[in-house]
Write a protein that holds these residues in place. Structure first.
Motif, short mmCIF file in Angstrom:
data_model
loop_
_atom_site.label_atom_id
_atom_site.label_comp_id
_atom_site.label_asym_id
_atom_site.label_seq_id
_atom_site.Cartn_x
_atom_site.Cartn_y
_atom_site.Cartn_z
N HIS A 165 0.85 -1.19 0.00
CA HIS A 165 0.00 0.00 0.00
C HIS A 165 0.89 1.24 0.00
N HIS A 175 2.31 -1.88 -6.14
CA HIS A 175 2.58 -3.25 -6.57
C HIS A 175 3.83 -3.35 -7.43
N ASP A 193 2.29 -5.16 4.40
CA ASP A 193 1.53 -5.92 5.39
C ASP A 193 2.05 -7.35 5.37
N SER A 237 -1.79 -0.81 11.66
CA SER A 237 -1.71 0.13 10.55
C SER A 237 -2.28 1.50 10.88
N ARG A 241 6.57 0.42 7.35
CA ARG A 241 6.33 1.55 6.44
C ARG A 241 7.63 2.29 6.18
#
Length: 770
Positions: A160, A172, A206, A241, A280
């Protein structure tokens, strides 16, 4: 300094270290449920409990039997024989320096591809007589393998980002070493790029389960036209998250050094492992003439969780007892020796030549009569490592030779039949010089191209003579009805000259191909997941992609499908494409020229210069997978490797003899409707790969009359026997008789000319008398 002052200084130093560790540990567990905090605190402190697996069978007795004359020379005494058993290692990396500089550049970075010494826990005695570790900070550090962004274990749904510039630059695409399409279009670009250039952008992973994160590897954007990369960033972790904790150092939030260009990967290790589900990356600065774009890989160890169905469903294990590790040149050579000593009756080690730096190109032969060609027995070859940094194929061949030896000794009827009916050659490293370069930096830090070429900068895969152009030009120039050679096209003279740009490794492979009557071969490559079949070069000079089939296109399609269909992933329509190409429309296979044109490929050369049908087998998206991926990759490819070898027994085979029963070498075998011939070997035996069906086959040789037969190929495994007995022509018999009695044969045309001259003279005499 007085003893009292020394003692006070030591106590202050220990206090600072303890406060620092507690601060970091507190940040790590912040955000966890209260009932879980004690567990994860204990996990970080006592991490050896879960991630240390001492091997009870560490000792291994080397073999003492002396090798035969043709075997590899004995390795140095310091070399340890490899263990043919599963060995799992984790990515090793260097410690961060004392100035909190956590960016490791490629030339000095190491990983788990080498057998590093075990970390020694140095200790010293304190003033009151107790022992303590010299550096709590350093000993608490630990590395983990990649989570799998590059190998696609991490799905697109697990990535993400705050913003994206467009779909083709979405989260992606933020995978280490991912390659952009030729046009860098909206679907297949070479990185994640943020929609805005500000310090509030982020990309996260994730892990779908609690994971101990230990490091981050980053690259810039893969692009021919643009220069985009991140020069520094922060790292944050979270369990939900929503609440995020930033990795800190003594002075505050830790800023990690990023990339200085777009292709060389840079590894940054976290000061201490952090346990969380999400991680992240927050870019802080970027190349001033570019924008926020990056590719990455995350290093992390998933925590044990027997209730995690997602993890159990995706686990892959193997029961094969093989040496699952990356082998450098010495270790590869030693492993071959171990296999040969385990199975001396069916294996032989030999070399086909040397590399530019003098490393021998070792091959292993597997046969029930090693060292000799048996009449009627086809010869098969696998080779790998033409691109030195595409190492999975190299390891697969090393696993294959171990597996076949073990299964033969265990009485596996399928392997026994294959060994007894086939002469198999395995050449695992065509470019050992390039491999050693990639091995030095390891599986994650070599980038896309380090070690690809030979020491003198040549791409072996495209370094063979271009015989396609010679064939097609001859066909286009044909003015009269004469047959253009469609097989065994000779190598042009310019290529054989010393000044030609030809690698010594390429010349060695060509000599190897000409010496042995190979019938079928596969060269293992990496970076994709597909089987490519010839032609690899387009016939239209103005095109870069064009379907260009050989006369045996139907056979090549079957051979390619035989490997792809038995691979665990190649024909899986649900799998994500590696980079930009989706090969599912042809079930994991592709015509090489319709993918990208290549002049002088090994596949085209093998088909046009020898009898061997050669295909390129791309065995994985990741050119250099981490060691912990090797057992799964072996399971993915094991059945395919065996099935493809078995295809050498499809089609027809036989002998071409004269009336006295002697085999005729170089006899031409032609199949009606297929404009590609093959030739018999030195003993007169031949093998012609064909799909099931009925064929009209002709055998002919110079000085012999041609013979034609109908030969049927069935669906069951095993080539159909189709022998020929041909007799010499009248002219050939006359020449043979004349040579036997020491006289030169007279050509028929000269005899007719002399006879006509005598007739004219006789007619002239009759007319003069009248």
């Amino acid at each position: 300094m007085s003893p009292f002052l020394k003692q006070a200084s030591c106590a202050q130093f220990c206090l600072v270290i303890c406060v620092f560790d507690l601060t970091l540990l507190g940040d790590t567990i912040w955000g966890l449920p209260m009932e879980d905090q004690d567990y994860y605190l204990q996990e970080i402190i006592n991490r050896d409990h879960y991630y240390s697996f001492p091997d009870p069978n560490e000792e291994f007795s080397p073999f003492t039997e002396q090798p035969r004359e043709e075997e590899v020379e004995p390795p140095a005494e310091t070399e340890e024989p490899p263990r043919i058993k599963p060995v799992k290692k984790e990515l090793k990396s260097k410690k961060a320096n004392k100035k909190d500089k956590s960016s490791l550049e490629t030339p000095s970075a190491k990983n788990g591809n080498k057998k590093g010494e075990k970390n020694k826990k140095s200790s010293e005695r304190t003033l009151d007589g107790d022992f303590e570790r010299r550096s709590t900070y350093e000993d608490s550090r630990e590395s983990c393998p990649p989570l799998g962004l590059e190998t696609l274990k991490i799905t697109d749904f697990q990535l993400h980002a705050s913003t994206v510039k467009r779909y083709g630059l979405g989260a992606h695409r933020a995978r280490l070493n991912i390659q952009a399409g030729v046009n860098e279009n909206d679907f297949y670009d070479g990185a994640w790029c943020a929609g805005r250039n500000d310090p509030y952008q982020w990309i996260e992973v994730d892990a779908r389960r609690l994971t101990k994160f230990t490091g981050v590897i980053t690259q810039g954007r893969n692009s021919l036209w643009l220069s985009d990369w991140v020069t520094s960033y922060k790292v944050m972790v979270s369990n939900d998250s929503h609440a995020w904790v930033t990795v800190k150092n003594i002075s505050g939030d830790m800023i990690f050094e990023g990339n200085s260009e777009k292709e060389i990967p840079v590894l940054n290790e976290l000061p201490v492992p952090l346990v969380a589900r999400y991680i992240r990356i927050n870019p802080r600065t970027w190349y001033e003439e570019g924008s926020i774009c990056m590719r990455m890989e995350i290093l992390g160890c998933p925590l044990p969780d027997p209730n995690n169905y997602y993890h159990r469903r995706n686990e892959m294990t193997t029961t094969d007892n093989l040496d699952f590790k990356h082998h450098n040149y010495k270790e590869m050579r030693q492993l071959m020796k171990v296999v040969n000593e385990m199975c001396p009756n069916i294996t032989r080690i030999y070399n086909i030549g040397k590399s530019h730096q003098g490393l021998k190109l070792y091959a292993v032969e597997i046969s029930d009569n090693p060292g000799e060609h048996e009449v009627g027995e086809p010869e098969f070859r696998y080779m790998a490592g033409a691109h030195g940094n595409e190492v999975l194929g190299r390891e697969l061949l090393l696993f294959l030779m171990q597996f076949m030896c073990q299964e033969y000794l265990a009485g596996n009827s399928r392997i026994i039949r294959l060994v007894e009916d086939t002469r198999i050659h395995l050449l695992p490293s065509v470019n050992p010089d390039g491999y050693e370069k990639a091995y030095e930096v390891g599986s994650e830090l070599g980038g896309w191209s380090l070690g690809r070429w030979t020491q003198d900068g040549i791409d072996i895969n495209n370094n063979f003579p271009d015989l396609n152009t010679l064939l097609w030009e001859a066909e286009d120039r044909r003015r009269i009805q004469r047959k253009v050679p469609n097989h065994h096209i000779p190598i042009p003279e310019w290529y054989l000259s010393e000044n030609a740009t030809v690698a010594v490794e390429t010349r060695a492979v060509i000599a190897w191909m000409e010496k042995n009557p190979f019938v079928l071969g596969g060269n293992l490559q990496g970076g994709e997941l597909v089987v490519a079949y010839p032609y690899d070069m387009v016939r239209s000079t103005w095109k870069t992609q064009e379907h260009t089939p050989t006369p045996d296109d139907h056979v090549f399609r079957w051979l390619a499908y035989s490997y792809a269909s038995t691979h665990r992933l190649m024909t899986d329509a649900r799998r994500r494409v590696c980079h930009t190409e989706d090969f599912q429309k042809e079930d994991g296979t592709v015509n090489g020229a319709s993918w990208h044109t290549v002049a002088g490929s090994i596949n085209d050369f093998s088909y046009l210069h020898t009898n061997c049908f050669e295909l390129s087998i791309y065995v994985g998206c990741d050119k250099y997978p981490h060691e912990n991926e090797l057992p799964e990759e072996w399971e993915n490819n094991r059945e395919s490797l065996i099935v493809f070898m078995e295809q050498v027994h499809r089609g027809i085979k036989g002998m071409v003899r004269d009336l006295h029963g002697k085999g005729i070498p170089n006899a031409i075998i032609s199949v009606e409707g297929v404009n590609h011939d093959i030739r018999t070997a030195i003993d007169g035996d031949y093998w012609r790969l064909l799909n099931p069906g009925e064929y009209v086959v002709t055998a002919k040789a110079e000085g012999y009359t041609a013979a034609t037969k109908n030969c049927a190929v069935g669906y069951d495994m095993g080539a159909t026997r189709c022998d020929f007995t041909i007799s010499k022509t009248n002219l050939a018999r006359i020449k043979e008789i004349m040579e036997k009695f020491g006289k030169q044969p007279i050509s028929l045309s000269l005899r007719r000319y002399r006879q006509q001259g005598r007739q004219r003279r006789q007619q002239y005499r009759r007319l003069s008398r009248v």
